[in-house]
Motif scaffolding. Structure first.
Motif, PDB file in Angstrom:
ATOM      1  N   TRP A   1       0.847  -1.183   0.000  1.00 16.51           N
ATOM      2  CA  TRP A   1       0.000   0.000   0.000  1.00 16.51           C
ATOM      3  C   TRP A   1       0.889   1.242   0.000  1.00 16.51           C
ATOM      4  CZ3 TRP A   1      -4.989   0.231  -1.008  1.00 16.51           C
ATOM      5  CH2 TRP A   1      -5.769  -0.915  -0.817  1.00 16.51           C
ATOM      6  N   GLN A   2       0.542   2.173  -0.876  1.00 19.52           N
ATOM      7  CA  GLN A   2       1.254   3.438  -0.951  1.00 19.52           C
ATOM      8  C   GLN A   2       0.261   4.583  -0.849  1.00 19.52           C
ATOM      9  OE1 GLN A   2       3.897   3.654  -4.317  1.00 19.52           O
ATOM     10  NE2 GLN A   2       4.946   1.742  -3.815  1.00 19.52           N
ATOM     11  N   GLU A   3       0.773   5.751  -0.555  1.00 15.41           N
ATOM     12  CA  GLU A   3      -0.053   6.953  -0.481  1.00 15.41           C
ATOM     13  C   GLU A   3       0.666   8.086  -1.201  1.00 15.41           C
ATOM     14  OE1 GLU A   3      -0.457   8.479   3.513  1.00 15.41           O
ATOM     15  OE2 GLU A   3       1.607   7.957   4.023  1.00 15.41           O
ATOM     16  N   ARG A   4      -0.109   8.979  -1.761  1.00 19.87           N
ATOM     17  CA  ARG A   4       0.482  10.145  -2.424  1.00 19.87           C
ATOM     18  C   ARG A   4       0.482  11.322  -1.464  1.00 19.87           C
ATOM     19  NH1 ARG A   4      -1.426  14.352  -5.084  1.00 19.87           N
ATOM     20  NH2 ARG A   4      -3.481  13.503  -5.619  1.00 19.87           N
ATOM     21  N   VAL A   5       1.646  11.920  -1.259  1.00 16.48           N
ATOM     22  CA  VAL A   5       1.802  13.129  -0.466  1.00 16.48           C
ATOM     23  C   VAL A   5       2.279  14.217  -1.424  1.00 16.48           C
ATOM     24  CG1 VAL A   5       2.946  14.214   1.500  1.00 16.48           C
ATOM     25  CG2 VAL A   5       2.343  11.781   1.588  1.00 16.48           C
ATOM     26  N   PHE A   6       1.364  15.078  -1.804  1.00 18.51           N
ATOM     27  CA  PHE A   6       1.587  16.082  -2.840  1.00 18.51           C
ATOM     28  C   PHE A   6       1.966  15.389  -4.145  1.00 18.51           C
ATOM     29  CE2 PHE A   6       2.202  18.455   1.169  1.00 18.51           C
ATOM     30  CZ  PHE A   6       1.152  19.346   1.015  1.00 18.51           C
ATOM     31  N   ASP A   7       3.177  15.586  -4.663  1.00 22.98           N
ATOM     32  CA  ASP A   7       3.523  15.018  -5.970  1.00 22.98           C
ATOM     33  C   ASP A   7       4.357  13.752  -5.868  1.00 22.98           C
ATOM     34  OD1 ASP A   7       5.727  16.342  -4.943  1.00 22.98           O
ATOM     35  OD2 ASP A   7       6.415  17.085  -6.896  1.00 22.98           O
ATOM     36  N   ARG A   8       4.444  13.151  -4.681  1.00 31.56           N
ATOM     37  CA  ARG A   8       5.307  11.983  -4.496  1.00 31.56           C
ATOM     38  C   ARG A   8       4.530  10.823  -3.876  1.00 31.56           C
ATOM     39  NH1 ARG A   8      10.694  13.373  -5.014  1.00 31.56           N
ATOM     40  NH2 ARG A   8      11.117  15.615  -5.074  1.00 31.56           N
ATOM     41  N   TRP A   9       4.813   9.616  -4.370  1.00 31.35           N
ATOM     42  CA  TRP A   9       4.255   8.407  -3.787  1.00 31.35           C
ATOM     43  C   TRP A   9       5.240   7.830  -2.784  1.00 31.35           C
ATOM     44  CZ3 TRP A   9      -0.625   6.651  -4.465  1.00 31.35           C
ATOM     45  CH2 TRP A   9      -1.354   7.195  -5.528  1.00 31.35           C
ATOM     46  N   GLN A  10       4.716   7.307  -1.687  1.00 32.16           N
ATOM     47  CA  GLN A  10       5.547   6.717  -0.651  1.00 32.16           C
ATOM     48  C   GLN A  10       4.804   5.542  -0.033  1.00 32.16           C
ATOM     49  OE1 GLN A  10       5.830  10.136   2.057  1.00 32.16           O
ATOM     50  NE2 GLN A  10       4.351   9.175   3.419  1.00 32.16           N
ATOM     51  N   ALA A  11       5.544   4.677   0.639  1.00 37.41           N
ATOM     52  CA  ALA A  11       4.902   3.584   1.362  1.00 37.41           C
ATOM     53  C   ALA A  11       3.943   4.150   2.399  1.00 37.41           C
ATOM     54  CB  ALA A  11       5.962   2.716   2.037  1.00 37.41           C
ATOM     55  N   LEU A  12       2.796   3.523   2.551  1.00 39.57           N
ATOM     56  CA  LEU A  12       1.789   3.996   3.494  1.00 39.57           C
ATOM     57  C   LEU A  12       2.381   4.058   4.893  1.00 39.57           C
ATOM     58  CD1 LEU A  12      -1.197   4.788   3.928  1.00 39.57           C
ATOM     59  CD2 LEU A  12      -1.660   2.368   4.376  1.00 39.57           C
ATOM     60  N   ASN A  13       2.287   5.214   5.499  1.00 42.47           N
ATOM     61  CA  ASN A  13       2.807   5.452   6.845  1.00 42.47           C
ATOM     62  C   ASN A  13       1.782   4.904   7.844  1.00 42.47           C
ATOM     63  OD1 ASN A  13       3.803   6.455   9.240  1.00 42.47           O
ATOM     64  ND2 ASN A  13       4.242   8.490   8.439  1.00 42.47           N
ATOM     65  N   LEU A  14       1.992   3.679   8.299  1.00 46.35           N
ATOM     66  CA  LEU A  14       0.955   2.957   9.041  1.00 46.35           C
ATOM     67  C   LEU A  14       0.622   3.585  10.383  1.00 46.35           C
ATOM     68  CD1 LEU A  14       2.015  -0.714   8.282  1.00 46.35           C
ATOM     69  CD2 LEU A  14       0.093   0.550   7.303  1.00 46.35           C
ATOM     70  N   ASP A  15       1.576   4.253  11.015  1.00 45.96           N
ATOM     71  CA  ASP A  15       1.326   4.816  12.337  1.00 45.96           C
ATOM     72  C   ASP A  15       0.785   6.237  12.294  1.00 45.96           C
ATOM     73  OD1 ASP A  15       2.169   2.522  13.723  1.00 45.96           O
ATOM     74  OD2 ASP A  15       4.267   3.107  13.504  1.00 45.96           O
ATOM     75  N   ALA A  16       0.759   6.837  11.120  1.00 42.34           N
ATOM     76  CA  ALA A  16       0.211   8.188  10.962  1.00 42.34           C
ATOM     77  C   ALA A  16      -1.310   8.132  10.964  1.00 42.34           C
ATOM     78  CB  ALA A  16       0.719   8.810   9.665  1.00 42.34           C
ATOM     79  N   PRO A  17      -1.979   9.257  11.236  1.00 34.69           N
ATOM     80  CA  PRO A  17      -3.450   9.247  11.223  1.00 34.69           C
ATOM     81  C   PRO A  17      -3.999   9.058   9.811  1.00 34.69           C
ATOM     82  CG  PRO A  17      -2.609  11.483  11.524  1.00 34.69           C
ATOM     83  CD  PRO A  17      -1.436  10.568  11.628  1.00 34.69           C
ATOM     84  N   VAL A  18      -5.081   8.315   9.711  1.00 31.45           N
ATOM     85  CA  VAL A  18      -5.753   8.231   8.426  1.00 31.45           C
ATOM     86  C   VAL A  18      -6.319   9.610   8.097  1.00 31.45           C
ATOM     87  CG1 VAL A  18      -8.022   7.522   9.352  1.00 31.45           C
ATOM     88  CG2 VAL A  18      -7.358   6.886   7.029  1.00 31.45           C
ATOM     89  N   VAL A  19      -6.215   9.993   6.843  1.00 32.95           N
ATOM     90  CA  VAL A  19      -6.578  11.342   6.442  1.00 32.95           C
ATOM     91  C   VAL A  19      -7.239  11.278   5.070  1.00 32.95           C
ATOM     92  CG1 VAL A  19      -4.346  11.845   5.368  1.00 32.95           C
ATOM     93  CG2 VAL A  19      -5.693  13.725   6.337  1.00 32.95           C
ATOM     94  N   HIS A  20      -7.945  12.353   4.718  1.00 37.81           N
ATOM     95  CA  HIS A  20      -8.685  12.417   3.458  1.00 37.81           C
ATOM     96  C   HIS A  20      -9.772  11.347   3.414  1.00 37.81           C
ATOM     97  CE1 HIS A  20      -6.035  15.453   1.884  1.00 37.81           C
ATOM     98  NE2 HIS A  20      -4.980  14.675   2.038  1.00 37.81           N
ATOM     99  N   VAL A  21     -10.501  11.220   4.519  1.00 41.13           N
ATOM    100  CA  VAL A  21     -11.659  10.335   4.539  1.00 41.13           C
ATOM    101  C   VAL A  21     -12.914  11.176   4.757  1.00 41.13           C
ATOM    102  CG1 VAL A  21     -10.503   8.215   5.242  1.00 41.13           C
ATOM    103  CG2 VAL A  21     -11.251   9.838   6.982  1.00 41.13           C
ATOM    104  N   SER A  22     -13.989  10.784   4.110  1.00 44.71           N
ATOM    105  CA  SER A  22     -15.258  11.475   4.253  1.00 44.71           C
ATOM    106  C   SER A  22     -15.920  11.098   5.572  1.00 44.71           C
ATOM    107  CB  SER A  22     -16.181  11.102   3.095  1.00 44.71           C
ATOM    108  OG  SER A  22     -16.579   9.738   3.203  1.00 44.71           O
ATOM    109  N   TYR A  23     -16.961  11.850   5.909  1.00 40.89           N
ATOM    110  CA  TYR A  23     -17.746  11.498   7.095  1.00 40.89           C
ATOM    111  C   TYR A  23     -18.313  10.089   6.954  1.00 40.89           C
ATOM    112  CZ  TYR A  23     -21.637  11.341  10.372  1.00 40.89           C
ATOM    113  OH  TYR A  23     -22.504  10.961  11.355  1.00 40.89           O
ATOM    114  N   TRP A  24     -18.767   9.736   5.749  1.00 42.21           N
ATOM    115  CA  TRP A  24     -19.390   8.430   5.550  1.00 42.21           C
ATOM    116  C   TRP A  24     -18.378   7.309   5.785  1.00 42.21           C
ATOM    117  CZ3 TRP A  24     -24.013   9.708   6.050  1.00 42.21           C
ATOM    118  CH2 TRP A  24     -24.582  10.802   5.381  1.00 42.21           C
TER     119      TRP A  24
END
Length: 383
Positions: free
Chosen positions: A205-228
Motif C-alpha cells: 500500500w502506498q499513499e500520495r503526499v503532494f507530488d510523491r508516492w511513498q509507502a503507506l505510513n501505518l502509524d500516521a493518522p488516516v486522512v482524506h476520509v469522508s464522514y461516511w
C-alpha cells in the motif's frame, strides 16, 4: 468586488480563464490592495471596530492559505515551502480510551466577542458560550491510524453494505473520486474502495503526499476520509463518533469556576512541540506523537494533524448573532457536519479548541480524519 467577491461569481464560472485577468495582473491587483490597507492602518486611528475587521481579514486569509495547501495535494503539485515531512520517533504508543467524567461543561467562546473584540477573538459560529450537560463517556486517546483503517479496508469494509448508513450507501453508489493513479499524470475516476490518495502498487500500500508516492505510513493518522467513511469504520469497529460537545469536553474540559482553557494544554499559543500545524509535517507523525499537546483528560493531537469528524450537524448555538461578515457560518448551517481541532495545514495563529469548521459529509479532499468513542462508558477496549 464584482470580479473577486465569491458571492457575486457562481462557483462554476470561477474556472473560466476568460473571466479573470491572469497571473501577472492578479498579483498586481493584490499588491495594490495590500499597500492601500497597510497605508490605512498606518495613517488612520486603530479603533476597536477597525482592529476587529483587520484581524478578521487576516484570519480569513489564513483559512484560504489552508485551502490552497489541500488544493496542492488534490492536483499533485509539489509540497509547499516549509514542509519537512516526518520526524524521527519521539514518543511511545498510547493505547486505549480516556474516560471523560459526566457533568456540565462550558462550550464555545463568549458572546460579547461578537463585535469589535480586541481579546478572545472568535468567529460567530463558536459563540455564545454555554453550559452543556455531558454523560460519562470514553474516547480514544489517539486518532484512528492508517494501520487501523487498513484493517477495515482489507476486511472488505467498502463492499459490505451493512456497515454503511443510507447516506453512506448513497455516497458509495454515486461517488467517483478523481485521483491520480500511480505512475500517471492524468486523473481518473474510481469508485471509493479505500481512502482517496491510497494505491496498491508493487505488492504494498502506498499513499500520495503532494507530488510523491511513498509507502503507506501505518502509524500516521488516516486522512482524506469522508464522514461516511468514518461512520462506516465506526460501525465495523463497534465504536461511534463523538458529538462536538463531547469532543470539546475531552479536548478542553472547561467547567464553571475554573480558568478557561483555549487549548488542550492550557492557554499558551501552539508551539511546534504541541501540534502538527502550518503545513510542516502534513499528518506524517505517529498518532501518539506530540505528548506536550495532551489534554488534561489524556487525549493526544486534539489540535492539528487532521480535522476530526464529529456526529453533529453544523447548527448555530442558542443566542447566535451574525457578525459583520454575514456569510462566515450561515451558509453552512443545516447540511454540513462539524469538524474540530484543525489539521496539519491549519495556521497556528488561527486555531483554538472552540473553533468549529463545517464540511459536507462527502468531502474527502480536505485533511479530515477522526477518533472514536466507546459505545459504553467503559474506558477499556480497542478502537
Amino acid at each position: 468586488d464584482d470580479l473577486w467577491d465569491s458571492f457575486h461569481i457562481d462557483h462554476g464560472d470561477r474556472w473560466s480563464r476568460k473571466l479573470f485577468p491572469g497571473r501577472e495582473k492578479t498579483l498586481q491587483y493584490f499588491n495594490v490592495i495590500y499597500d492601500r490597507v497597510a497605508s490605512r492602518i498606518a495613517q488612520q486611528p486603530l479603533t476597536d471596530e477597525a482592529l476587529y475587521l483587520y484581524r478578521y481579514a487576516i484570519y480569513h486569509q489564513h483559512m484560504h492559505i489552508e485551502s490552497m495547501t489541500w488544493c496542492r495535494q488534490t492536483v499533485a503539485l509539489p509540497a509547499p515551502p516549509g514542509f519537512v515531512g516526518a520526524l524521527p520517533k519521539r514518543a511511545e504508543p498510547l493505547p486505549g480510551d480516556a474516560p471523560i467524567p459526566g457533568g456540565r461543561y462550558q462550550i464555545g467562546m463568549p458572546g460579547e466577542s461578537a463585535c469589535y473584540a480586541t481579546t478572545d477573538f472568535a468567529f460567530d459560529g463558536e459563540k455564545p458560550r454555554f453550559e452543556a450537560p455531558v454523560e460519562p463517556f470514553a474516547i480514544s486517546r489517539t486518532l484512528v491510524s492508517n494501520r487501523e483503517f487498513l484493517a477495515f479496508v482489507e476486511d472488505d469494509g467498502y463492499r459490505r453494505p451493512e456497515l454503511w448508513s443510507f447516506g453512506g450507501r448513497k455516497w458509495l453508489s454515486t461517488a467517483t473520486d478523481i485521483a491520480l493513479v500511480h505512475g500517471s499524470s492524468q486523473p481518473m475516476l474510481r469508485e471509493p474502495r479505500h481512502p482517496l490518495y491510497w494505491c496498491w502498487h508493487e505488492g504494498e500500500w502506498q499513499e500520495r503526499v503532494f507530488d510523491r508516492w511513498q509507502a503507506l505510513n501505518l502509524d500516521a493518522p488516516v486522512v482524506h476520509v469522508s464522514y461516511w467513511e468514518a461512520e462506516a469504520y465506526c460501525q465495523w469497529a463497534g465504536r461511534r463518533l463523538p458529538t462536538e460537545v463531547e469532543w470539546e469536553a475531552a479536548a478542553l474540559g472547561n467547567r464553571s469556576g475554573e480558568d478557561f482553557r483555549r487549548f488542550p494544554w492550557g492557554n499558551e499559543r501552539p508551539a511546534p512541540d504541541h501540534a502538527d500545524l502550518d503545513a510542516t509535517h502534513m499528518a506524517q507523525q505517529p498518532v501518539w506523537d506530540y505528548p506536550a499537546g495532551d489534554s488534561r483528560s489524556g487525549c493526544r493531537q486534539m489540535i492539528g494533524s487532521v480535522w476530526e469528524w464529529t456526529s453533529s450537524q453544523f447548527l448555530p448555538y442558542d443566542g447566535f448573532r451574525v457578525d459583520m461578515y454575514p456569510f462566515m457560518s450561515t451558509l453552512q448551517f443545516g447540511d454540513h457536519k462539524v469538524t474540530r481541532g484543525g489539521g496539519c495545514a491549519t495556521s497556528s495563529c488561527l486555531i483554538r479548541g472552540t473553533y468549529r469548521q463545517a464540511y459536507l459529509p462527502l468531502r474527502n479532499d480536505v485533511y479530515t480524519g477522526f477518533r472514536t468513542c466507546a459505545l459504553s462508558d467503559s474506558a477499556s477496549g480497542t478502537r
